[in-house]
Design an enzyme around this catalytic site. Structure first.
Site, PDB file in Angstrom:
ATOM      1  N   ALA A  64      91.290  33.104  23.391  1.00 23.46           N
ATOM      2  CA  ALA A  64      90.544  32.917  24.636  1.00 23.46           C
ATOM      3  C   ALA A  64      89.094  33.324  24.415  1.00 23.46           C
ATOM      4  O   ALA A  64      88.774  34.099  23.517  1.00 23.46           O
ATOM      5  CB  ALA A  64      91.165  33.739  25.753  1.00 23.46           C
ATOM      6  N   GLY A 107      95.343  32.724  22.665  1.00 24.71           N
ATOM      7  CA  GLY A 107      95.500  31.496  23.429  1.00 24.71           C
ATOM      8  C   GLY A 107      95.579  30.266  22.561  1.00 24.71           C
ATOM      9  O   GLY A 107      96.178  29.259  22.951  1.00 24.71           O
ATOM     10  N   GLU A 110      99.164  30.081  21.522  1.00 23.11           N
ATOM     11  CA  GLU A 110      99.933  29.641  22.684  1.00 23.11           C
ATOM     12  C   GLU A 110      99.723  28.151  22.947  1.00 23.11           C
ATOM     13  O   GLU A 110     100.662  27.424  23.299  1.00 23.11           O
ATOM     14  CB  GLU A 110      99.531  30.460  23.907  1.00 23.11           C
ATOM     15  CG  GLU A 110      99.972  31.913  23.805  1.00 23.11           C
ATOM     16  CD  GLU A 110      99.407  32.782  24.907  1.00 23.11           C
ATOM     17  OE1 GLU A 110     100.162  33.568  25.492  1.00 23.11           O
ATOM     18  OE2 GLU A 110      98.187  32.685  25.176  1.00 23.11           O
ATOM     19  N   GLU A 130      96.533  40.043  21.349  1.00 24.06           N
ATOM     20  CA  GLU A 130      96.049  40.516  22.645  1.00 24.06           C
ATOM     21  C   GLU A 130      96.157  42.021  22.806  1.00 24.06           C
ATOM     22  O   GLU A 130      95.364  42.642  23.530  1.00 24.06           O
ATOM     23  CB  GLU A 130      96.822  39.818  23.780  1.00 24.06           C
ATOM     24  CG  GLU A 130      96.471  38.353  23.992  1.00 24.06           C
ATOM     25  CD  GLU A 130      97.279  37.417  23.118  1.00 24.06           C
ATOM     26  OE1 GLU A 130      97.208  36.204  23.338  1.00 24.06           O
ATOM     27  OE2 GLU A 130      98.003  37.897  22.203  1.00 24.06           O
TER      28      GLU A 130
END
Length: 256
Positions: A64, A107, A110, A130
């Site tokens: 992210a 992310g 993911e 994370e």
């Protein structure tokens, strides 16, 4: 139309290329929105039978966008915009392939796992780091990763921030194949065109049935598979496929 991604078509495959090289293709809200919009657009084109999502050789997506994340409030997250955009990918009817090279962190990992297949270059690296930011994965990292590689490897990856190499990911069942870096996108596009050459309705029904296998008990999964089989059996494509087989010719799919 797009600022953070590039769109191309290769035969019957729609290619979505993340294009934020300075940020290692870090995913911000605008980028995620564009990806979701591009997927929706390719879903509407009958000439497109599969999609490939990729970044560049250095990074698929390095996670992210932390700068944006730092400024994001809890209220903004609770409004669920990012979750809605991720749902567009999860609910895509056409097969979606991730072509991963370099970093697929947070992310990015993911995002790759939301795809139906993953083709990785030998330089690909997968991680859910994370915990180093004081948070946990929030877009399926704890759930999809556990289903793919098992509880104990997922625990080490999520809790210790372990980075998985391409070959480790392959042995764990996280990726379909590992190829030299100069071939990873070509391999993904070739796989996409192979899938796109199949009966489109059958491909969509099969994708849906396979995805349900992870969510349903076996008895219910078998019943769901049966219902999808009956839909395919009653299609024009089934009639064309069986006729073409008997006549020893290539079928002409109608998608209905």
């Amino acid at each position: 139309m797009y600022e953070n991604i590039l769109l191309e078509t290769h035969g019957k495959v729609g290619l979505i290329r993340l294009n934020r090289p300075k940020q290692l293709n870090a995913i911000n809200t605008a980028t995620l929105s564009e990806i979701a919009r591009a997927v929706s657009e390719f879903e509407q084109h009958d000439a497109i039978g599969a999609m490939v999502l990729t970044g560049n050789e250095r990074a698929f997506a390095a996670g992210a966008d932390i700068a944006e994340f730092q400024q994001t409030s809890l209220a903004e997250l609770l409004r669920g915009l990012r979750a809605e955009q991720y749902e567009v990918l999860r609910r895509a009817k056409k097969p979606l392939i991730a072509a991963v090279s370099g970093f697929a962190y947070g992310g990015g990992c993911e995002l790759a796992m939301m795809c139906d297949l993953i083709v990785a270059s030998e330089t690909a690296r997968f991680a859910q780091p994370e915990i180093n930011l004081g948070i946990i994965p929030g877009a399926g990292g704890t759930q999809r990763l556990t289903r793919q590689i098992g509880k104990y490897w997922a625990m080490e990856t999520v809790l210790a921030g372990r980075v998985l190499s391409a070959w480790e990911a392959y042995r764990m069942g996280l990726v379909n194949r590992v190829v030299p870096i100069e071939l990873y996108l070509e391999e993904a596009l070739e796989l996409g065109n192979l899938i796109a050459s199949r009966a489109p309705l059958a491909a969509q029904l099969a994708k849906d049935a396979v995805n349900r296998a992870q969510d349903l008990p076996l008895e219910h999964g078998l019943a769901y598979e049966r219902s999808q089989f009956l839909i395919a059996f009653g299609s024009e494509d089934k009639q064309e496929g069986t006729t073409a087989f008997i006549e020893k010719r290539k079928p002409v799919w109608r998608g209905r």
